[in-house]
Structure formats: structure tokens, C-alpha cells
Write a protein that holds these residues in place. Structure first.
Motif, PDB file in Angstrom:
ATOM      1  N   GLU A 162       0.756  -1.422  -0.202  1.00 42.16           N
ATOM      2  CA  GLU A 162      -0.053  -0.065  -0.007  1.00 42.16           C
ATOM      3  C   GLU A 162       1.036   1.307   0.029  1.00 42.16           C
ATOM      4  O   GLU A 162       0.476   2.364  -0.665  1.00 42.16           O
ATOM      5  CB  GLU A 162      -0.942   0.106   1.252  1.00 42.16           C
ATOM      6  CG  GLU A 162      -0.174   0.268   2.640  1.00 42.16           C
ATOM      7  CD  GLU A 162      -1.368   0.329   3.673  1.00 42.16           C
ATOM      8  OE1 GLU A 162      -2.153   1.387   3.619  1.00 42.16           O
ATOM      9  OE2 GLU A 162      -1.409  -0.616   4.617  1.00 42.16           O
ATOM     10  N   ARG A 183      -6.303   0.497 -11.393  1.00 39.08           N
ATOM     11  CA  ARG A 183      -7.674  -0.073 -11.526  1.00 39.08           C
ATOM     12  C   ARG A 183      -8.186  -0.587 -12.485  1.00 39.08           C
ATOM     13  O   ARG A 183      -9.032  -1.671 -12.465  1.00 39.08           O
ATOM     14  CB  ARG A 183      -8.509   0.994 -10.653  1.00 39.08           C
ATOM     15  CG  ARG A 183      -7.964   1.586  -9.177  1.00 39.08           C
ATOM     16  CD  ARG A 183      -9.147   2.393  -8.741  1.00 39.08           C
ATOM     17  NE  ARG A 183     -10.383   1.807  -8.573  1.00 39.08           N
ATOM     18  CZ  ARG A 183     -11.687   2.033  -8.870  1.00 39.08           C
ATOM     19  NH1 ARG A 183     -11.744   3.044  -9.597  1.00 39.08           N
ATOM     20  NH2 ARG A 183     -12.626   1.646  -8.568  1.00 39.08           N
ATOM     21  N   SER A 186      -6.506  -3.830 -13.701  1.00 39.17           N
ATOM     22  CA  SER A 186      -7.037  -4.861 -12.879  1.00 39.17           C
ATOM     23  C   SER A 186      -8.435  -5.577 -13.102  1.00 39.17           C
ATOM     24  O   SER A 186      -8.571  -6.563 -12.755  1.00 39.17           O
ATOM     25  CB  SER A 186      -7.173  -4.426 -11.180  1.00 39.17           C
ATOM     26  OG  SER A 186      -8.326  -3.670 -11.201  1.00 39.17           O
ATOM     27  N   GLN A 194      -3.584  -7.102  -6.163  1.00 35.14           N
ATOM     28  CA  GLN A 194      -3.845  -7.061  -4.669  1.00 35.14           C
ATOM     29  C   GLN A 194      -2.936  -6.179  -3.912  1.00 35.14           C
ATOM     30  O   GLN A 194      -1.711  -6.032  -4.012  1.00 35.14           O
ATOM     31  CB  GLN A 194      -3.683  -8.522  -4.286  1.00 35.14           C
ATOM     32  CG  GLN A 194      -4.696  -9.671  -4.862  1.00 35.14           C
ATOM     33  CD  GLN A 194      -4.518 -10.913  -4.442  1.00 35.14           C
ATOM     34  OE1 GLN A 194      -3.975 -11.556  -4.994  1.00 35.14           O
ATOM     35  NE2 GLN A 194      -5.024 -11.061  -3.361  1.00 35.14           N
ATOM     36  N   VAL A 195      -3.582  -5.478  -3.144  1.00 28.79           N
ATOM     37  CA  VAL A 195      -2.833  -4.383  -2.274  1.00 28.79           C
ATOM     38  C   VAL A 195      -2.412  -5.157  -0.857  1.00 28.79           C
ATOM     39  O   VAL A 195      -3.195  -5.903  -0.354  1.00 28.79           O
ATOM     40  CB  VAL A 195      -3.749  -3.167  -1.880  1.00 28.79           C
ATOM     41  CG1 VAL A 195      -3.102  -2.467  -0.762  1.00 28.79           C
ATOM     42  CG2 VAL A 195      -3.822  -2.370  -3.128  1.00 28.79           C
ATOM     43  N   ALA A 252      -2.732  -9.801   1.911  1.00 27.15           N
ATOM     44  CA  ALA A 252      -3.200  -9.131   0.954  1.00 27.15           C
ATOM     45  C   ALA A 252      -5.006  -8.991   0.748  1.00 27.15           C
ATOM     46  O   ALA A 252      -5.490  -9.974   1.109  1.00 27.15           O
ATOM     47  CB  ALA A 252      -2.880  -9.394  -0.712  1.00 27.15           C
ATOM     48  N   LEU A 253      -5.271  -7.862   0.146  1.00 26.96           N
ATOM     49  CA  LEU A 253      -6.852  -7.615   0.069  1.00 26.96           C
ATOM     50  C   LEU A 253      -7.318  -8.380  -1.289  1.00 26.96           C
ATOM     51  O   LEU A 253      -6.342  -8.508  -2.065  1.00 26.96           O
ATOM     52  CB  LEU A 253      -7.145  -6.144  -0.325  1.00 26.96           C
ATOM     53  CG  LEU A 253      -6.860  -5.197   0.855  1.00 26.96           C
ATOM     54  CD1 LEU A 253      -7.134  -4.036   0.545  1.00 26.96           C
ATOM     55  CD2 LEU A 253      -7.351  -5.782   2.327  1.00 26.96           C
ATOM     56  N   ASP A 255      -8.835  -8.821  -4.724  1.00 25.17           N
ATOM     57  CA  ASP A 255      -8.981  -7.957  -5.998  1.00 25.17           C
ATOM     58  C   ASP A 255      -9.814  -6.925  -5.966  1.00 25.17           C
ATOM     59  O   ASP A 255      -9.420  -5.680  -6.416  1.00 25.17           O
ATOM     60  CB  ASP A 255      -8.970  -8.883  -7.262  1.00 25.17           C
ATOM     61  CG  ASP A 255     -10.121  -9.734  -7.586  1.00 25.17           C
ATOM     62  OD1 ASP A 255     -10.771  -9.784  -6.430  1.00 25.17           O
ATOM     63  OD2 ASP A 255     -10.424 -10.349  -8.486  1.00 25.17           O
ATOM     64  N   SER A 258      -9.215  -4.679  -3.351  1.00 21.18           N
ATOM     65  CA  SER A 258      -7.987  -3.495  -3.616  1.00 21.18           C
ATOM     66  C   SER A 258      -8.411  -2.643  -4.487  1.00 21.18           C
ATOM     67  O   SER A 258      -7.927  -1.550  -4.581  1.00 21.18           O
ATOM     68  CB  SER A 258      -6.826  -4.739  -4.466  1.00 21.18           C
ATOM     69  OG  SER A 258      -6.559  -5.383  -3.366  1.00 21.18           O
TER      70      SER A 258
END
Length: 271
Positions: A162, A183, A186, A194-195, A252-253, A255, A258
Motif C-alpha cells: 500500500e 484500477r 485490474s 492485490q494490495v 493482501a486484500l 482483487d 484492492s
């Protein structure tokens, strides 16, 4: 229309080694399948080595040299092409590996990965070097497809800390454009972003890397260091990277989450 994707030229070092290995093998009347069985590799992997499309490890070369009664000749050739203690060859073969990969997984802790950078962001990160920025943007062609030349784009998984979303590169407008592009990309069927939440400690703090999975399921890692990037397919190195990926993905968050997170950063920081 974007330029037609071309396969990168073969690495002279890999081609030279592969041709010599084939000559020595054929001179002894040894089949590729025998080498595959001896080294617990597939026939396709042996063929890639002999065609200059895959790098051989030191342990592999030692086994083959002994089996062919080469008296160290194959090992000596490998060492000649393995200057400064780096795998054969070093940085210059990565663009070909990247272009031929069926899947790329990358982790970046401080900047947006090169394959997903906008022209303005790339130019800023490369300190105004236009030719280098153009070359970087040109590499992004591998993500587009399917194309008339028969290539399919690789699966591209991006794990990004992040902090990279907050670290300013260029102007605020450059950052806004870059994160909106991130974005948008993605949502491509072959790209996942993924963040990785920046709190806590994890092995990813050691540096950025990319893992390329090839058509024969072999893997090659590109690891950034303070001195120079390293390209390696050593099992110990790949195991370390695999463990790091497990740690990163646990932080990771998803997708979708994110994309929402990136949008929040755009609104709160760069708008």
C-alpha cells in the motif's frame, strides 16, 4: 495499432551452451530422454536448455558432464558463461523470459510495476530518460492479446504494498492517472491486482521480485538488489520466494477490495 509483438532475440550465452551440450550428448550417442531421467527433468526442459531457451543450473551441468564423460569440459563452459558468480546469463535475458512466460507474479513495495506503468509515471521514475521509458512501455505489449501472431497474454498477478500507492512519483496528476490506470487494468481477465497491507513485518520488506512460470511449468525469478538485478532458477532461491509469496498473500486484500482501496487513495490523496 500497437506494434506487432516480436519474440526477443535468443541469448548468445544460452545458445552457445545449449549447442555444445547437444554436440557432446550426440557424440556419445545419448538420447535426451536419458538425460531427462538422470536429472529428473522432463524431455521438454532438456530440449529448452539445448535450444538456448532455458538456463542450466550448476548441479544439472555437473550431472550431465559426469554422465557424458566430458572431463569437466561442460562445467568449464558453464563457468565461462557464468561471470561474477551469477546464473547464466544475468539481467539481459529477463525480457525474453518475461515475454515467453505463461504467468508472472510480481511484488513491489515502493513503486508501481513496470508492466503496468503509465508513460508519465515511467518517465518520472526513470528521471526523464525518454528512450528507457519508451522501452519499458513497449514491453507492456506482452499483456495484450490474443493477437494475430498467435501469442496469448500471460496471467499477470500484481502484489503491491500500500505504501507504493502513497509514494509520489512525478506530479499529483501523474499519480492520479497511474492509480486509475492500475484500477482499470485490474479488470482485465488476465490481470489481478492485490494490495498488501503495509502494517506489520513480513519477508517482502527485503525487496521486489517477479516469478515467471514458463510453458513447461519451470520457474525463473527476477530479484531486485541494491547492486544489480539477479535472474535465477536455483531451487533454494525459488523456495525462498515461494515462502515470501505465501506471507504476502496472507496480508493482501482481494482483487475487488484492492480496487476499492486504490480508488479511496486516489480520492483522498491524489485528487
Amino acid at each position: 495499432m500497437p506494434p506487432r509483438r516480436q519474440r526477443p532475440r535468443e541469448s548468445p550465452a544460452l545458445v552457445a551452451f545449449g549447442r555444445q551440450m547437444r554436440r557432446m550428448r550426440e557424440a556419445k550417442g545419448v538420447k535426451q530422454d536419458a538425460i531427462a531421467q538422470l536429472t529428473t527433468m522432463s524431455g521438454a526442459q532438456i530440449s529448452r536448455i539445448e535450444n538456448g531457451k532455458r538456463r542450466a543450473t550448476r548441479s544439472f551441468v555437473e550431472i550431465v558432464d559426469d554422465h557424458l564423460d566430458a572431463g569437466g569440459a561442460l562445467i568449464n563452459l558453464w563457468e565461462d558463461l557464468n561471470k561474477d558468480g551469477h546464473p547464466v546469463p544475468i539481467w539481459f535475458d529477463w525480457p525474453k523470459i518475461e515475454a515467453d512466460a505463461t504467468m508472472l507474479i510480481t511484488y513491489q513495495h515502493s513503486v508501481i510495476p513496470g508492466l503496468i506503468q503509465t508513460p508519465a509515471y515511467a518517465l518520472a521514475i526513470l528521471q526523464g530518460n525518454q528512450s528507457a521509458a519508451d522501452a519499458r512501455i513497449g514491453r507492456q505489449e506482452i499483456l495484450r492479446g490474443p493477437r494475430e501472431d498467435g501469442f496469448s497474454p500471460p496471467i499477470y498477478v500484481i502484489l503491491i504494498d500500500e505504501q507504493a500507492l502513497y509514494r509520489q512519483v512525478g506530479t499529483s496528476e501523474t499519480m492520479k492517472e497511474q492509480l486509475e490506470h492500475l484500477r482499470h487494468m485490474s479488470m482485465s481477465p488476465n490481470i489481478t491486482v492485490q494490495v498488501v497491507l503495509g502494517s506489520g513485518e513480513h519477508d517482502g520488506n527485503m525487496g521486489a521480485f517477479v516469478v515467471a512460470t514458463m510453458e513447461d511449468r519451470s520457474e525463473v525469478a527476477y530479484i531486485e538488489t541494491a547492486v544489480r538485478p539477479i535472474t535465477t532458477d536455483a531451487p533454494a532461491d525459488l523456495s525462498t520466494v515461494a515462502r515470501t509469496l505465501v506471507s504476502l498473500r496472507s496480508r493482501a486484500l482481494t482483487d475487488e477490495m484492492s480496487r476499492d482501496f486504490i480508488g479511496k487513495v486516489v480520492r483522498e490523496r491524489w485528487t
